[in-house]
Scaffold this motif. Structure first.
Motif, PDB file in Angstrom:
ATOM      1  N   ILE A   1       1.221  17.241  -5.652  1.00 55.07           N
ATOM      2  CA  ILE A   1       0.573  15.735  -5.229  1.00 55.07           C
ATOM      3  C   ILE A   1      -0.923  15.784  -5.011  1.00 55.07           C
ATOM      4  CG2 ILE A   1       0.869  13.857  -3.551  1.00 55.07           C
ATOM      5  CD1 ILE A   1       3.843  14.758  -3.198  1.00 55.07           C
ATOM      6  N   ASN A   2      -1.457  14.967  -5.666  1.00 57.29           N
ATOM      7  CA  ASN A   2      -2.994  15.051  -5.402  1.00 57.29           C
ATOM      8  C   ASN A   2      -3.096  13.699  -4.295  1.00 57.29           C
ATOM      9  OD1 ASN A   2      -5.653  14.242  -5.530  1.00 57.29           O
ATOM     10  ND2 ASN A   2      -5.815  14.655  -7.614  1.00 57.29           N
ATOM     11  N   TRP A   3      -3.391  13.989  -3.280  1.00 54.40           N
ATOM     12  CA  TRP A   3      -3.530  13.239  -2.019  1.00 54.40           C
ATOM     13  C   TRP A   3      -4.818  12.458  -2.295  1.00 54.40           C
ATOM     14  CZ3 TRP A   3       0.417  12.436   0.676  1.00 54.40           C
ATOM     15  CH2 TRP A   3       1.583  13.500   0.775  1.00 54.40           C
ATOM     16  N   VAL A   4      -5.781  12.732  -2.999  1.00 52.41           N
ATOM     17  CA  VAL A   4      -7.026  11.732  -3.112  1.00 52.41           C
ATOM     18  C   VAL A   4      -6.717  10.731  -3.847  1.00 52.41           C
ATOM     19  CG1 VAL A   4      -8.999  11.488  -4.321  1.00 52.41           C
ATOM     20  CG2 VAL A   4      -8.637  13.685  -3.055  1.00 52.41           C
ATOM     21  N   ILE A   5      -5.467  10.922  -5.028  1.00 54.94           N
ATOM     22  CA  ILE A   5      -5.211   9.733  -5.965  1.00 54.94           C
ATOM     23  C   ILE A   5      -4.101   9.037  -5.052  1.00 54.94           C
ATOM     24  CG2 ILE A   5      -3.571   9.593  -7.760  1.00 54.94           C
ATOM     25  CD1 ILE A   5      -6.561  10.307  -8.466  1.00 54.94           C
ATOM     26  N   VAL A   6      -3.253   9.581  -4.202  1.00 59.02           N
ATOM     27  CA  VAL A   6      -2.502   8.828  -3.321  1.00 59.02           C
ATOM     28  C   VAL A   6      -3.366   7.792  -2.377  1.00 59.02           C
ATOM     29  CG1 VAL A   6      -1.050   8.890  -1.173  1.00 59.02           C
ATOM     30  CG2 VAL A   6      -0.852  10.673  -3.172  1.00 59.02           C
ATOM     31  N   VAL A   7      -4.342   8.449  -1.845  1.00 58.20           N
ATOM     32  CA  VAL A   7      -5.165   7.488  -0.940  1.00 58.20           C
ATOM     33  C   VAL A   7      -5.779   6.553  -1.883  1.00 58.20           C
ATOM     34  CG1 VAL A   7      -7.200   7.350   0.652  1.00 58.20           C
ATOM     35  CG2 VAL A   7      -5.497   9.309   0.796  1.00 58.20           C
ATOM     36  N   LEU A   8      -6.400   6.738  -2.827  1.00 58.39           N
ATOM     37  CA  LEU A   8      -6.852   5.993  -4.022  1.00 58.39           C
ATOM     38  C   LEU A   8      -6.029   4.942  -4.287  1.00 58.39           C
ATOM     39  CD1 LEU A   8      -9.499   4.881  -5.568  1.00 58.39           C
ATOM     40  CD2 LEU A   8      -8.700   6.549  -7.377  1.00 58.39           C
TER      41      LEU A   8
ATOM     42  N   MET B   1       0.965  -1.131  -0.070  1.00 63.11           N
ATOM     43  CA  MET B   1      -0.114   0.051   0.024  1.00 63.11           C
ATOM     44  C   MET B   1       1.023   1.130  -0.138  1.00 63.11           C
ATOM     45  SD  MET B   1      -2.869  -1.040   2.683  1.00 63.11           S
ATOM     46  CE  MET B   1      -3.781   0.403   2.771  1.00 63.11           C
ATOM     47  N   VAL B   2       1.896   1.176   0.770  1.00 64.43           N
ATOM     48  CA  VAL B   2       2.838   2.423   0.772  1.00 64.43           C
ATOM     49  C   VAL B   2       3.518   2.550  -0.816  1.00 64.43           C
ATOM     50  CG1 VAL B   2       5.014   3.194   1.768  1.00 64.43           C
ATOM     51  CG2 VAL B   2       3.469   2.111   3.286  1.00 64.43           C
ATOM     52  N   CYS B   3       3.857   1.367  -1.105  1.00 67.53           N
ATOM     53  CA  CYS B   3       4.544   1.526  -2.338  1.00 67.53           C
ATOM     54  C   CYS B   3       3.454   2.134  -3.414  1.00 67.53           C
ATOM     55  CB  CYS B   3       5.184   0.277  -2.981  1.00 67.53           C
ATOM     56  SG  CYS B   3       6.669  -0.177  -1.998  1.00 67.53           S
ATOM     57  N   ALA B   4       2.332   1.661  -3.599  1.00 64.90           N
ATOM     58  CA  ALA B   4       1.339   2.058  -4.285  1.00 64.90           C
ATOM     59  C   ALA B   4       0.878   3.599  -4.111  1.00 64.90           C
ATOM     60  CB  ALA B   4       0.055   1.289  -4.267  1.00 64.90           C
ATOM     61  N   GLY B   5       0.883   4.034  -3.018  1.00 61.41           N
ATOM     62  CA  GLY B   5       0.803   5.400  -2.776  1.00 61.41           C
ATOM     63  C   GLY B   5       1.822   6.483  -3.173  1.00 61.41           C
ATOM     64  N   ILE B   6       3.020   5.884  -3.093  1.00 59.34           N
ATOM     65  CA  ILE B   6       4.194   6.496  -3.532  1.00 59.34           C
ATOM     66  C   ILE B   6       4.220   6.782  -4.877  1.00 59.34           C
ATOM     67  CG2 ILE B   6       6.750   6.534  -3.930  1.00 59.34           C
ATOM     68  CD1 ILE B   6       6.919   5.186  -1.172  1.00 59.34           C
ATOM     69  N   VAL B   7       3.675   5.611  -5.725  1.00 61.22           N
ATOM     70  CA  VAL B   7       3.485   5.759  -7.211  1.00 61.22           C
ATOM     71  C   VAL B   7       2.294   6.725  -7.679  1.00 61.22           C
ATOM     72  CG1 VAL B   7       2.320   4.500  -9.349  1.00 61.22           C
ATOM     73  CG2 VAL B   7       4.176   3.491  -7.707  1.00 61.22           C
ATOM     74  N   GLY B   8       1.377   6.675  -6.858  1.00 60.56           N
ATOM     75  CA  GLY B   8       0.086   7.830  -6.893  1.00 60.56           C
ATOM     76  C   GLY B   8       0.725   9.331  -6.765  1.00 60.56           C
ATOM     77  N   GLY B   9       1.680   9.720  -5.839  1.00 56.19           N
ATOM     78  CA  GLY B   9       2.081  10.584  -5.532  1.00 56.19           C
ATOM     79  C   GLY B   9       2.897  11.139  -6.548  1.00 56.19           C
ATOM     80  N   VAL B  10       3.922  10.161  -7.224  1.00 51.95           N
ATOM     81  CA  VAL B  10       4.981  10.504  -8.228  1.00 51.95           C
ATOM     82  C   VAL B  10       3.952  10.947  -9.544  1.00 51.95           C
ATOM     83  CG1 VAL B  10       6.649   9.600  -9.528  1.00 51.95           C
ATOM     84  CG2 VAL B  10       6.627   9.246  -7.135  1.00 51.95           C
ATOM     85  N   VAL B  11       3.158  10.085  -9.817  1.00 53.50           N
ATOM     86  CA  VAL B  11       2.371  10.145 -11.097  1.00 53.50           C
ATOM     87  C   VAL B  11       1.626  11.752 -11.193  1.00 53.50           C
ATOM     88  CG1 VAL B  11       0.362   9.403 -12.459  1.00 53.50           C
ATOM     89  CG2 VAL B  11       2.164   7.806 -11.638  1.00 53.50           C
TER      90      VAL B  11
END
Length: 273
Positions: A203-210, A185-195
């Protein structure tokens, strides 16, 4: 010389990561190229993968009739994809329904599982194609989902091996741990933040959480495929990828993530930009 438990765990981690890395180095460039260039390359890739996964699913569920069911279900998903990309999306579930009915009719005691496989794989493939064809964010969305699932898989495996701890679902997959789930989950959140940072400079924190939520969805898909293999008493879904198992083994997380992502983006109007 007897090695310590920590040394043995590190050895297992290194040996387990090698095939995953090699598999990614072979498959990732092909997938990324197809995604990047879009239609018809991505559509063809989805058809090949979907037909292959249906073949693997049928082999595990209905070994006595899997050839005929595989052919019918492969044709069904091919026709459905063709209808979708040619603007006949309202009819694309007709061939899928036919494939489901035939799989159920030939499924014997596993009739429900056989029909579910055709529907499950079809929904994932059609969702992925819809997501890729959406402009202007189709390419970015699919790349996000690909890297998200890969990060979940690699991060979950690495954290699980390094940290250990309580098992996540020992009945279906004895090697998965809660630490691995959280790591994924942490790694996926990092991907969302980077993208989102690369695409919008913020950084779109909605996308990070999603992204972290979708990591859980990917893990559920992984566990579901593990449960199917345990039921069928096989180690891998097939040997289509030498040394690395089958297509379902590599794409189990994608199968669950694509339909959920489609539902969220379609009904909630979510955008990465």
């Amino acid at each position: 010389m007897v090695q310590s438990p920590e040394a043995e765990r590190q050895k297992d981690t290194n040996s387990g990561l090698k095939p995953r890395i090699l598999s990614a180095l072979v498959m990732a460039p092909v997938a990324i190229a197809a995604v990047w260039f879009g239609a018809p390359y991505f559509d063809i890739l989805l058809f090949v993968f979907s037909a292959g996964m249906m073949w693997e699913w049928a082999r595990m569920c209905i070994p006595n009739h899997y050839i005929g069911v595989s052919i019918v279900s492969g044709v069904a998903i091919g026709v459905a994809i063709l209808m979708q990309v040619t603007g006949q999306g309202e009819l694309m579930f007709m061939p899928v329904a036919i494939g489901v009915i035939i799989a159920m009719a030939r499924g014997g005691k596993n009739w429900l599982l056989a029909g579910f496989g055709v529907l499950y794989i079809s929904l994932a493939g059609l969702s992925a194609i819809w997501l890729r064809h959406q402009e202007p964010n189709g390419l970015l969305t699919i790349m996000w989902l690909f890297f998200l699932v890969w990060a979940t898989d690699t991060g979950g495996y690495t954290f699980g091996r390094l940290i250990g701890g309580p098992k996540l679902a020992p009945r279906f997959s004895p090697n998965k741990t809660w630490a691995g789930l959280l790591g994924g989950m942490v790694c996926a959140g990092i991907v969302g933040g980077v993208v989102t940072y690369l695409s919008t400079d913020a950084i779109n924190w909605v996308i990070v959480v999603l992204s972290m939520v979708l990591a859980v969805v990917a893990q559920i898909g992984d566990l579901g495929e593990s449960a199917l293999k345990r039921y069928a008493k096989v180690k891998d879904s097939s040997h289509l990828i030498p040394g690395h198992g089958g297509l379902l083994d590599r794409a189990d997380g994608m199968l669950s993530v694509f339909p959920v992502a489609f539902a969220i983006i379609y009904f909630a109007g979510l955008s990465l930009r």
